[in-house]
Design a protein around this motif. Structure first.
Motif, short mmCIF file in Angstrom:
data_model
loop_
_atom_site.label_atom_id
_atom_site.label_comp_id
_atom_site.label_asym_id
_atom_site.label_seq_id
_atom_site.Cartn_x
_atom_site.Cartn_y
_atom_site.Cartn_z
N UNK A 14 -52.18 -21.41 111.25
CA UNK A 14 -51.96 -20.05 110.78
C UNK A 14 -51.43 -19.18 111.92
N UNK A 15 -50.40 -18.42 111.62
CA UNK A 15 -49.80 -17.52 112.60
C UNK A 15 -50.13 -16.08 112.23
N UNK A 16 -50.56 -15.29 113.21
CA UNK A 16 -50.97 -13.91 112.94
C UNK A 16 -49.77 -13.03 112.61
N UNK A 17 -49.93 -12.20 111.59
CA UNK A 17 -48.88 -11.26 111.19
C UNK A 17 -48.97 -9.95 111.94
N UNK B 49 -61.27 -17.84 96.81
CA UNK B 49 -62.52 -18.34 97.40
C UNK B 49 -62.52 -18.01 98.88
N UNK B 50 -63.61 -17.35 99.34
CA UNK B 50 -63.71 -16.85 100.71
C UNK B 50 -64.72 -17.69 101.49
N UNK B 51 -64.32 -18.12 102.68
CA UNK B 51 -65.17 -18.92 103.57
C UNK B 51 -65.39 -18.14 104.87
N UNK B 52 -66.56 -17.53 105.01
CA UNK B 52 -66.88 -16.84 106.25
C UNK B 52 -67.30 -17.85 107.32
N UNK B 53 -67.06 -17.51 108.58
CA UNK B 53 -67.59 -18.32 109.67
C UNK B 53 -68.39 -17.42 110.60
N UNK B 54 -69.32 -17.98 111.41
CA UNK B 54 -70.31 -17.17 112.13
C UNK B 54 -69.71 -16.12 113.06
N UNK B 55 -68.69 -16.46 113.81
CA UNK B 55 -68.11 -15.52 114.76
C UNK B 55 -66.82 -14.96 114.19
N UNK B 56 -65.99 -14.38 115.03
CA UNK B 56 -64.68 -13.91 114.59
C UNK B 56 -63.68 -14.12 115.71
N UNK B 57 -62.41 -14.14 115.34
CA UNK B 57 -61.35 -14.32 116.33
C UNK B 57 -60.55 -13.03 116.46
N UNK B 58 -60.34 -12.59 117.69
CA UNK B 58 -59.47 -11.45 117.96
C UNK B 58 -58.08 -12.00 118.27
N UNK B 59 -57.15 -11.72 117.38
CA UNK B 59 -55.86 -12.38 117.45
C UNK B 59 -54.73 -11.35 117.55
N UNK B 60 -53.71 -11.69 118.31
CA UNK B 60 -52.55 -10.82 118.44
C UNK B 60 -51.39 -11.39 117.62
N UNK B 61 -50.48 -10.53 117.29
CA UNK B 61 -49.35 -10.93 116.47
C UNK B 61 -48.64 -12.14 117.06
N UNK B 62 -48.33 -13.10 116.18
CA UNK B 62 -47.62 -14.34 116.50
C UNK B 62 -48.48 -15.39 117.20
N UNK B 63 -49.73 -15.07 117.55
CA UNK B 63 -50.62 -16.11 118.07
C UNK B 63 -51.02 -17.02 116.92
N UNK B 64 -51.38 -18.24 117.23
CA UNK B 64 -51.69 -19.22 116.18
C UNK B 64 -53.12 -19.74 116.28
N UNK B 65 -53.66 -20.07 115.12
CA UNK B 65 -54.99 -20.66 114.99
C UNK B 65 -54.80 -21.98 114.26
N UNK B 66 -55.36 -23.06 114.80
CA UNK B 66 -55.18 -24.39 114.22
C UNK B 66 -56.52 -25.00 113.84
N UNK B 67 -56.51 -25.82 112.80
CA UNK B 67 -57.76 -26.46 112.38
C UNK B 67 -57.53 -27.50 111.32
N UNK B 68 -58.63 -27.97 110.75
CA UNK B 68 -58.60 -28.93 109.65
C UNK B 68 -59.43 -28.41 108.49
N UNK B 69 -58.97 -28.69 107.28
CA UNK B 69 -59.66 -28.27 106.06
C UNK B 69 -59.92 -29.50 105.20
N UNK B 70 -61.18 -29.69 104.83
CA UNK B 70 -61.56 -30.83 103.98
C UNK B 70 -62.27 -30.34 102.73
N UNK B 71 -61.98 -30.96 101.62
CA UNK B 71 -62.68 -30.68 100.36
C UNK B 71 -62.99 -32.00 99.69
N UNK B 72 -64.27 -32.26 99.46
CA UNK B 72 -64.70 -33.49 98.81
C UNK B 72 -65.28 -33.15 97.45
N UNK B 73 -64.74 -33.79 96.41
CA UNK B 73 -65.13 -33.51 95.04
C UNK B 73 -66.06 -34.60 94.52
N UNK B 74 -67.18 -34.20 93.94
CA UNK B 74 -68.07 -35.14 93.28
C UNK B 74 -67.53 -35.37 91.87
#
Length: 443
Positions: free
Chosen positions: A344-347, A386-411
Protein backbone atom coordinates in the motif's frame (compact mmCIF):
# COMPACT_ATOMS: atom_id res chain seq x y z
CA UNK A 1 -14.87 6.33 12.16
CA UNK A 2 -16.71 9.46 11.11
CA UNK A 3 -19.50 8.04 9.00
CA UNK A 4 -23.05 8.54 10.19
CA UNK A 5 -24.15 4.97 9.66
CA UNK A 6 -22.04 2.48 11.59
CA UNK A 7 -23.12 -1.16 12.01
CA UNK A 8 -21.03 -3.73 13.89
CA UNK A 9 -22.24 -7.03 12.55
CA UNK A 10 -21.16 -10.24 11.02
CA UNK A 11 -23.65 -12.74 12.32
CA UNK A 12 -26.73 -10.92 13.52
CA UNK A 13 -28.15 -10.28 10.07
CA UNK A 14 -28.56 -13.98 9.44
CA UNK A 15 -29.32 -15.22 12.93
CA UNK A 16 -31.51 -12.63 14.67
CA UNK A 17 -35.23 -12.39 14.67
CA UNK A 18 -37.22 -10.24 17.09
CA UNK A 19 -40.50 -12.05 16.44
CA UNK A 20 -42.34 -14.36 18.83
CA UNK A 21 -40.18 -14.03 21.96
CA UNK A 22 -42.08 -14.57 25.22
CA UNK A 23 -40.76 -13.37 28.60
CA UNK A 24 -40.18 -15.90 31.32
CA UNK A 25 -38.75 -15.29 34.78
CA UNK A 26 -35.74 -17.52 34.27
CA UNK A 27 -32.16 -17.15 35.43
CA UNK A 28 -30.74 -15.09 32.57
CA UNK A 29 -27.22 -14.95 33.96
CA UNK A 30 -26.77 -18.66 33.36
CA UNK A 31 -27.83 -18.25 29.76
CA UNK A 32 -24.97 -15.83 29.15
CA UNK A 33 -22.60 -18.79 29.45
CA UNK A 34 -23.62 -19.58 25.87
CA UNK A 35 -22.37 -16.16 24.78
CA UNK A 36 -19.41 -15.72 27.09
CA UNK A 37 -17.84 -12.86 25.21
CA UNK A 38 -20.85 -10.63 24.66
CA UNK A 39 -20.75 -7.62 26.97
CA UNK A 40 -24.34 -6.42 27.59
CA UNK A 41 -24.77 -2.72 28.28
CA UNK A 42 -28.39 -3.06 29.27
CA UNK A 43 -30.72 -6.01 29.80
CA UNK A 44 -34.35 -5.16 29.18
CA UNK A 45 -37.44 -7.40 29.50
CA UNK A 46 -39.47 -7.48 26.34
CA UNK A 47 -42.47 -5.91 28.08
CA UNK A 48 -40.39 -3.01 29.36
CA UNK A 49 -41.88 0.47 29.08
CA UNK A 50 -38.58 1.85 27.84
CA UNK A 51 -39.10 3.56 24.50
CA UNK A 52 -36.64 2.72 21.77
CA UNK A 53 -35.89 5.55 19.31
CA UNK A 54 -35.67 4.59 15.68
CA UNK A 55 -32.24 3.18 14.72
CA UNK A 56 -30.89 3.63 18.23
CA UNK A 57 -30.82 0.11 19.58
CA UNK A 58 -30.15 -3.29 18.11
CA UNK A 59 -31.61 -6.42 19.68
CA UNK A 60 -29.71 -9.64 19.99
CA UNK A 61 -31.82 -12.52 21.19
CA UNK A 62 -30.83 -15.42 23.35
CA UNK A 63 -33.07 -17.87 21.54
CA UNK A 64 -32.78 -20.58 24.16
CA UNK A 65 -33.70 -18.53 27.26
CA UNK A 66 -36.35 -16.16 25.88
CA UNK A 67 -34.57 -12.98 26.93
CA UNK A 68 -33.32 -9.99 25.03
CA UNK A 69 -29.96 -8.28 25.32
CA UNK A 70 -30.06 -4.69 24.15
CA UNK A 71 -26.97 -2.88 22.95
CA UNK A 72 -26.71 0.88 22.93
CA UNK A 73 -24.56 2.43 20.25
CA UNK A 74 -22.69 5.66 20.46
CA UNK A 75 -23.35 8.51 18.07
CA UNK A 76 -20.59 9.05 15.55
CA UNK A 77 -21.68 12.61 14.95
CA UNK A 78 -23.54 14.71 17.48
CA UNK A 79 -25.43 16.45 14.71
CA UNK A 80 -26.53 13.20 13.15
CA UNK A 81 -28.96 10.48 14.18
CA UNK A 82 -27.75 7.88 16.62
CA UNK A 83 -26.00 5.06 14.82
CA UNK A 84 -26.36 1.38 15.53
CA UNK A 85 -23.91 -1.44 16.02
CA UNK A 86 -25.03 -5.04 15.72
CA UNK A 87 -22.88 -6.92 18.17
CA UNK A 88 -22.03 -10.59 17.79
CA UNK A 89 -20.22 -12.85 20.21
CA UNK A 90 -16.49 -13.35 19.71
CA UNK A 91 -16.53 -17.11 20.13
CA UNK A 92 -20.15 -18.28 20.30
CA UNK A 93 -20.65 -21.79 21.57
CA UNK A 94 -22.60 -23.85 19.11
CA UNK A 95 -25.85 -25.29 20.41
CA UNK A 96 -26.73 -28.77 19.15
CA UNK A 97 -30.48 -29.15 18.71
CA UNK A 98 -32.10 -32.38 17.64
CA UNK A 99 -34.86 -31.52 15.23
CA UNK A 100 -35.34 -34.97 13.77
CA UNK A 101 -37.90 -37.60 14.64
CA UNK A 102 -37.43 -41.33 14.56
CA UNK A 103 -37.66 -41.71 10.80
CA UNK A 104 -35.14 -38.90 10.26
CA UNK A 105 -37.57 -36.33 8.83
CA UNK A 106 -36.56 -32.77 9.64
CA UNK A 107 -39.54 -31.24 11.44
CA UNK A 108 -38.32 -27.75 10.53
CA UNK A 109 -38.92 -28.46 6.84
CA UNK A 110 -42.63 -29.02 7.51
CA UNK A 111 -43.20 -25.55 8.94
CA UNK A 112 -44.52 -22.60 6.98
CA UNK A 113 -42.58 -19.40 7.74
CA UNK A 114 -45.58 -17.79 9.46
CA UNK A 115 -45.80 -20.79 11.82
CA UNK A 116 -42.16 -20.69 12.89
CA UNK A 117 -41.21 -19.57 16.40
CA UNK A 118 -37.96 -18.01 17.59
CA UNK A 119 -36.55 -21.50 18.15
CA UNK A 120 -37.09 -22.46 14.52
CA UNK A 121 -35.88 -19.09 13.24
CA UNK A 122 -32.62 -19.67 15.07
CA UNK A 123 -32.05 -22.72 12.87
CA UNK A 124 -33.51 -21.17 9.72
CA UNK A 125 -32.98 -17.45 10.17
CA UNK A 126 -33.26 -16.61 6.47
CA UNK A 127 -36.88 -17.79 6.50
CA UNK A 128 -37.95 -14.47 7.99
CA UNK A 129 -39.09 -11.87 5.47
CA UNK A 130 -37.14 -9.08 7.22
CA UNK A 131 -33.84 -10.58 6.06
CA UNK A 132 -35.00 -10.42 2.46
CA UNK A 133 -36.48 -6.97 2.89
CA UNK A 134 -33.01 -5.66 3.67
CA UNK A 135 -31.56 -7.43 0.63
CA UNK A 136 -34.28 -6.13 -1.69
CA UNK A 137 -33.86 -2.58 -0.39
CA UNK A 138 -30.16 -2.77 -1.18
CA UNK A 139 -30.67 -1.00 -4.49
CA UNK A 140 -27.08 -1.30 -5.72
CA UNK A 141 -27.22 -5.06 -5.25
CA UNK A 142 -30.72 -5.62 -6.63
CA UNK A 143 -30.57 -3.16 -9.54
CA UNK A 144 -27.16 -4.45 -10.63
CA UNK A 145 -28.55 -7.98 -10.91
CA UNK A 146 -31.68 -6.67 -12.63
CA UNK A 147 -29.72 -4.66 -15.19
CA UNK A 148 -27.34 -7.54 -15.85
CA UNK A 149 -30.29 -9.83 -16.61
CA UNK A 150 -32.86 -7.56 -18.26
CA UNK A 151 -30.31 -5.72 -20.42
CA UNK A 152 -28.93 -9.00 -21.75
CA UNK A 153 -32.06 -10.75 -22.91
CA UNK A 154 -30.10 -12.50 -25.64
CA UNK A 155 -28.45 -14.60 -22.91
CA UNK A 156 -31.82 -15.60 -21.41
CA UNK A 157 -34.24 -15.86 -24.33
CA UNK A 158 -35.55 -19.46 -24.49
CA UNK A 159 -32.81 -20.60 -22.08
CA UNK A 160 -32.93 -22.79 -18.97
CA UNK A 161 -31.78 -20.85 -15.91
CA UNK A 162 -30.74 -22.16 -12.49
CA UNK A 163 -31.15 -19.71 -9.57
CA UNK A 164 -29.22 -20.99 -6.52
CA UNK A 165 -30.36 -19.64 -3.16
CA UNK A 166 -33.30 -17.86 -4.73
CA UNK A 167 -34.73 -16.38 -1.51
CA UNK A 168 -38.06 -14.76 -2.31
CA UNK A 169 -37.40 -15.25 -6.02
CA UNK A 170 -36.52 -11.77 -7.26
CA UNK A 171 -33.71 -12.91 -9.58
CA UNK A 172 -35.88 -15.73 -10.92
CA UNK A 173 -38.55 -13.17 -11.75
CA UNK A 174 -35.98 -11.05 -13.59
CA UNK A 175 -34.86 -14.09 -15.60
CA UNK A 176 -38.43 -15.03 -16.49
CA UNK A 177 -39.13 -11.47 -17.62
CA UNK A 178 -35.98 -11.61 -19.77
CA UNK A 179 -37.53 -14.48 -21.71
CA UNK A 180 -36.17 -17.63 -20.08
CA UNK A 181 -37.84 -20.84 -21.20
CA UNK A 182 -37.59 -22.25 -17.66
CA UNK A 183 -36.16 -20.96 -14.39
CA UNK A 184 -35.31 -23.49 -11.69
CA UNK A 185 -35.35 -21.69 -8.35
CA UNK A 186 -33.58 -23.62 -5.59
CA UNK A 187 -33.71 -22.58 -1.92
CA UNK A 188 -33.00 -24.61 1.22
CA UNK A 189 -34.76 -22.22 3.59
CA UNK A 190 -38.46 -22.19 4.41
CA UNK A 191 -38.62 -18.75 2.78
CA UNK A 192 -39.29 -20.80 -0.35
CA UNK A 193 -42.94 -20.86 0.71
CA UNK A 194 -43.07 -17.08 0.33
CA UNK A 195 -41.30 -17.38 -3.03
CA UNK A 196 -43.99 -19.75 -4.32
CA UNK A 197 -46.75 -17.30 -3.43
CA UNK A 198 -44.87 -14.36 -4.96
CA UNK A 199 -44.17 -16.23 -8.20
CA UNK A 200 -47.81 -17.35 -8.44
CA UNK A 201 -49.08 -13.83 -7.71
CA UNK A 202 -46.98 -12.48 -10.58
CA UNK A 203 -48.18 -15.26 -12.95
CA UNK A 204 -44.77 -16.78 -13.58
CA UNK A 205 -45.53 -20.15 -11.98
CA UNK A 206 -45.56 -21.88 -15.38
CA UNK A 207 -42.02 -20.67 -16.11
CA UNK A 208 -40.41 -20.77 -12.67
CA UNK A 209 -40.11 -24.19 -11.03
CA UNK A 210 -39.41 -23.99 -7.30
CA UNK A 211 -37.41 -26.68 -5.50
CA UNK A 212 -36.72 -26.76 -1.75
CA UNK A 213 -33.36 -28.14 -0.69
CA UNK A 214 -29.61 -27.74 -1.07
CA UNK A 215 -28.33 -27.82 -4.62
CA UNK A 216 -26.14 -30.78 -3.67
CA UNK A 217 -29.19 -32.80 -2.58
CA UNK A 218 -31.80 -32.15 -5.26
CA UNK A 219 -32.47 -33.27 -8.81
CA UNK A 220 -33.55 -30.87 -11.53
CA UNK A 221 -37.19 -31.20 -12.68
CA UNK A 222 -38.54 -32.76 -15.86
CA UNK A 223 -35.39 -34.77 -16.46
CA UNK A 224 -33.26 -31.71 -17.16
CA UNK A 225 -29.55 -32.50 -17.04
CA UNK A 226 -27.95 -29.17 -17.98
CA UNK A 227 -28.71 -25.47 -17.77
CA UNK A 228 -27.65 -22.47 -19.86
CA UNK A 229 -27.31 -19.90 -17.07
CA UNK A 230 -26.54 -20.01 -13.35
CA UNK A 231 -27.54 -17.06 -11.18
CA UNK A 232 -26.19 -17.04 -7.64
CA UNK A 233 -25.59 -14.27 -5.14
CA UNK A 234 -22.88 -16.22 -3.36
CA UNK A 235 -20.94 -13.29 -1.89
CA UNK A 236 -20.89 -12.50 1.83
CA UNK A 237 -19.25 -10.07 4.22
CA UNK A 238 -15.57 -9.80 3.37
CA UNK A 239 -16.56 -11.82 0.27
CA UNK A 240 -16.72 -15.21 2.00
CA UNK A 241 -18.67 -14.90 5.26
CA UNK A 242 -21.79 -17.11 5.03
CA UNK A 243 -21.00 -17.66 1.35
CA UNK A 244 -22.42 -20.46 -0.81
CA UNK A 245 -19.48 -20.43 -3.20
CA UNK A 246 -18.79 -24.15 -2.83
CA UNK A 247 -22.40 -24.91 -3.79
CA UNK A 248 -22.08 -22.72 -6.87
CA UNK A 249 -18.92 -24.58 -7.91
CA UNK A 250 -20.74 -27.88 -7.41
CA UNK A 251 -23.69 -26.75 -9.55
CA UNK A 252 -21.39 -25.42 -12.26
CA UNK A 253 -19.56 -28.73 -12.56
CA UNK A 254 -22.74 -30.82 -12.54
CA UNK A 255 -25.28 -28.74 -14.45
CA UNK A 256 -23.79 -25.88 -16.47
CA UNK A 257 -23.37 -26.40 -20.21
CA UNK A 258 -19.82 -25.97 -21.59
CA UNK A 259 -20.83 -22.67 -23.20
CA UNK A 260 -23.06 -21.63 -20.28
CA UNK A 261 -22.76 -18.35 -18.38
CA UNK A 262 -22.72 -17.41 -14.70
CA UNK A 263 -24.12 -14.29 -13.05
CA UNK A 264 -21.81 -13.00 -11.57
CA UNK A 265 -18.73 -14.89 -12.72
CA UNK A 266 -15.76 -12.98 -11.30
CA UNK A 267 -14.90 -11.23 -8.03
CA UNK A 268 -11.89 -9.37 -6.68
CA UNK A 269 -11.07 -8.71 -3.03
CA UNK A 270 -9.30 -5.41 -2.24
CA UNK A 271 -7.51 -4.02 0.81
CA UNK A 272 -6.92 -0.37 1.70
CA UNK A 273 -5.56 1.53 4.73
CA UNK A 274 -7.62 4.06 6.71
CA UNK A 275 -7.21 6.66 9.44
CA UNK A 276 -9.68 5.95 12.23
CA UNK A 277 -8.30 7.24 15.52
CA UNK A 278 -11.50 8.51 17.16
CA UNK A 279 -13.55 5.41 16.54
CA UNK A 280 -10.71 3.06 17.41
CA UNK A 281 -10.19 4.82 20.75
CA UNK A 282 -13.89 4.58 21.51
CA UNK A 283 -14.03 0.93 20.51
CA UNK A 284 -10.75 -0.33 22.00
CA UNK A 285 -9.17 2.11 24.44
CA UNK A 286 -12.49 2.61 26.20
CA UNK A 287 -11.90 -0.67 28.03
CA UNK A 288 -8.94 0.81 29.89
CA UNK A 289 -11.23 2.69 32.26
CA UNK A 290 -14.83 1.52 32.58
CA UNK A 291 -16.49 3.45 35.40
CA UNK A 292 -13.13 3.54 37.15
CA UNK A 293 -12.30 -0.15 36.59
CA UNK A 294 -9.53 -1.56 34.41
CA UNK A 295 -10.99 -3.94 31.81
CA UNK A 296 -8.01 -3.84 29.47
CA UNK A 297 -7.93 -7.63 29.31
CA UNK A 298 -10.81 -7.42 26.83
CA UNK A 299 -8.88 -5.29 24.33
CA UNK A 300 -7.30 -8.32 22.73
CA UNK A 301 -10.68 -9.92 22.09
CA UNK A 302 -12.15 -6.69 20.73
CA UNK A 303 -9.17 -6.24 18.42
CA UNK A 304 -9.43 -9.76 17.01
CA UNK A 305 -13.04 -9.31 15.92
CA UNK A 306 -13.42 -7.60 12.52
CA UNK A 307 -15.98 -4.85 12.20
CA UNK A 308 -18.51 -4.96 9.37
CA UNK A 309 -19.41 -1.35 8.79
CA UNK A 310 -19.78 1.52 6.35
CA UNK A 311 -16.48 3.34 5.91
CA UNK A 312 -16.31 6.99 4.88
CA UNK A 313 -14.16 7.27 1.75
CA UNK A 314 -12.50 10.37 3.25
CA UNK A 315 -10.78 8.11 5.77
CA UNK A 316 -8.88 6.25 3.05
CA UNK A 317 -5.21 7.26 3.13
CA UNK A 318 -3.59 4.65 0.84
CA UNK A 319 -4.16 3.28 -2.62
CA UNK A 320 -6.26 0.15 -3.17
CA UNK A 321 -4.54 -3.20 -3.58
CA UNK A 322 -6.22 -6.24 -5.24
CA UNK A 323 -5.62 -9.24 -2.97
CA UNK A 324 -7.17 -11.91 -5.16
CA UNK A 325 -9.38 -12.33 -8.22
CA UNK A 326 -11.48 -15.47 -8.53
CA UNK A 327 -13.04 -16.70 -11.76
CA UNK A 328 -16.19 -18.72 -11.06
CA UNK A 329 -16.00 -20.31 -14.51
CA UNK A 330 -12.69 -22.07 -13.82
CA UNK A 331 -11.90 -22.05 -10.08
CA UNK A 332 -12.06 -25.07 -7.80
CA UNK A 333 -12.78 -25.35 -4.08
CA UNK A 334 -9.02 -25.37 -3.49
CA UNK A 335 -8.85 -21.83 -4.89
CA UNK A 336 -11.20 -20.29 -2.32
CA UNK A 337 -8.73 -19.38 0.43
CA UNK A 338 -6.70 -16.19 0.13
CA UNK A 339 -2.96 -15.95 0.82
CA UNK A 340 -1.59 -12.81 -0.77
CA UNK A 341 1.16 -10.27 -0.35
CA UNK A 342 0.10 -6.63 -0.52
CA UNK A 343 1.77 -3.25 -0.90
CA UNK A 344 0.00 0.00 0.00
CA UNK A 345 1.27 3.44 -0.95
CA UNK A 346 0.21 6.48 1.11
CA UNK A 347 -1.88 9.10 -0.68
CA UNK A 348 -1.12 11.80 1.92
CA UNK A 349 0.61 12.38 5.25
CA UNK A 350 -1.57 10.58 7.79
CA UNK A 351 -1.93 7.79 10.33
CA UNK A 352 -3.01 4.23 9.52
CA UNK A 353 -5.12 2.63 12.24
CA UNK A 354 -6.79 -0.19 10.34
CA UNK A 355 -7.11 -2.08 7.09
CA UNK A 356 -10.38 -2.34 5.19
CA UNK A 357 -11.45 -5.06 2.75
CA UNK A 358 -14.20 -4.96 0.16
CA UNK A 359 -15.01 -6.74 -3.09
CA UNK A 360 -16.06 -5.98 -6.65
CA UNK A 361 -18.14 -8.63 -8.45
CA UNK A 362 -18.34 -8.66 -12.25
CA UNK A 363 -20.82 -9.94 -14.84
CA UNK A 364 -18.38 -10.44 -17.71
CA UNK A 365 -20.92 -12.12 -20.01
CA UNK A 366 -22.88 -8.87 -20.33
CA UNK A 367 -22.60 -6.84 -23.51
CA UNK A 368 -21.64 -3.78 -21.46
CA UNK A 369 -19.37 -3.83 -18.41
CA UNK A 370 -21.52 -4.55 -15.36
CA UNK A 371 -20.04 -4.61 -11.85
CA UNK A 372 -21.23 -4.71 -8.26
CA UNK A 373 -18.87 -2.46 -6.31
CA UNK A 374 -18.81 -2.51 -2.48
CA UNK A 375 -15.89 -0.08 -2.05
CA UNK A 376 -16.08 2.83 0.41
CA UNK A 377 -17.83 5.69 -1.32
CA UNK A 378 -19.30 3.53 -4.09
CA UNK A 379 -22.74 3.62 -2.49
CA UNK A 380 -24.35 1.75 0.40
CA UNK A 381 -24.76 -2.02 0.16
CA UNK A 382 -25.74 -4.48 2.88
CA UNK A 383 -22.23 -5.97 2.59
CA UNK A 384 -20.71 -2.66 3.73
CA UNK A 385 -16.93 -3.09 4.28
CA UNK A 386 -14.88 -5.10 6.79
CA UNK A 387 -12.48 -3.26 9.13
CA UNK A 388 -9.42 -4.86 10.74
CA UNK A 389 -7.89 -2.79 13.54
CA UNK A 390 -4.36 -3.49 14.73
CA UNK A 391 -2.93 -2.64 18.19
CA UNK A 392 -0.62 0.22 17.22
CA UNK A 393 -0.68 2.71 14.36
CA UNK A 394 1.66 3.80 11.59
CA UNK A 395 2.60 7.42 10.95
CA UNK A 396 3.06 7.55 7.22
CA UNK A 397 4.07 10.25 4.75
CA UNK A 398 2.84 10.61 1.22
CA UNK A 399 4.27 8.03 -1.21
CA UNK A 400 5.76 5.89 1.59
CA UNK A 401 4.80 2.23 1.35
CA UNK A 402 3.57 -0.41 3.78
CA UNK A 403 4.01 -4.08 2.86
CA UNK A 404 2.51 -7.24 4.30
CA UNK A 405 0.61 -10.47 3.78
CA UNK A 406 -3.13 -11.11 3.99
CA UNK A 407 -4.58 -14.57 4.62
CA UNK A 408 -8.20 -15.71 4.76
CA UNK A 409 -9.10 -19.30 5.57
CA UNK A 410 -12.69 -20.41 4.98
CA UNK A 411 -14.33 -23.26 6.88
CA UNK A 412 -16.20 -24.96 4.05
CA UNK A 413 -18.34 -26.93 6.51
CA UNK A 414 -19.59 -23.63 7.94
CA UNK A 415 -18.74 -20.48 6.01
CA UNK A 416 -19.77 -18.39 9.02
CA UNK A 417 -16.34 -19.28 10.39
CA UNK A 418 -13.47 -17.35 8.84
CA UNK A 419 -9.90 -16.96 10.05
CA UNK A 420 -7.75 -14.03 8.96
CA UNK A 421 -4.08 -13.22 9.33
CA UNK A 422 -2.61 -9.80 8.53
CA UNK A 423 1.13 -9.39 9.01
CA UNK A 424 2.89 -6.24 7.87
CA UNK A 425 5.97 -4.12 8.30
CA UNK A 426 6.52 -0.41 7.80
CA UNK A 427 9.74 1.59 7.96
CA UNK A 428 9.05 5.26 7.33
CA UNK A 429 10.68 8.57 8.03
CA UNK A 430 8.55 9.28 11.11
CA UNK A 431 7.81 5.79 12.43
CA UNK A 432 8.55 2.10 12.07
CA UNK A 433 6.18 -0.74 12.84
CA UNK A 434 6.08 -4.50 12.51
CA UNK A 435 2.84 -6.26 13.42
CA UNK A 436 1.34 -9.78 13.28
CA UNK A 437 -2.41 -10.06 13.77
CA UNK A 438 -5.08 -12.76 13.80
CA UNK A 439 -8.78 -12.20 13.42
CA UNK A 440 -11.88 -14.41 13.58
CA UNK A 441 -15.41 -14.09 12.24
CA UNK A 442 -17.73 -16.62 13.83
CA UNK A 443 -21.48 -16.65 13.63
Amino acid sequence: MTDDHRDFSFSTLSSIDPIDISLKNTDFESSLNSYSNIIPIEIVPINSDIKQPKQEKTILQDQFHNKIVTYQSRSMNKSSEASTKKVACFEPREQAMDMQNKNGTNELDKLAPEDMTSKEYYLDSTAHFAVHEELLKDEIRTKTFRNAIINNRHLFKDKIVLDIGCGVGIFSLFAAKAGAKMVIAVEKSNVIEYAKKIIRANRYDKVIKVIKGKIEDIELPEGIQQVDVIIAEWMGYSLYYDSIIQSVIYARDKYLKPDGVMFPDRATMYVVGIEDRDYKEDKVEWWSNVYGYNMSCLKNYVMREPLVDTVDKRQICTDHFPLKTIDLKTMTVDDINIDSKFRLSALRDDYIHAFVTYFVAEFTACSQRTVLNTAPGAGYTHWKQTVFYFPDYATIKRNETLEGTFCCKVNLENTKKLEFGIDFQFDGELSSLQSKNQYFMKG
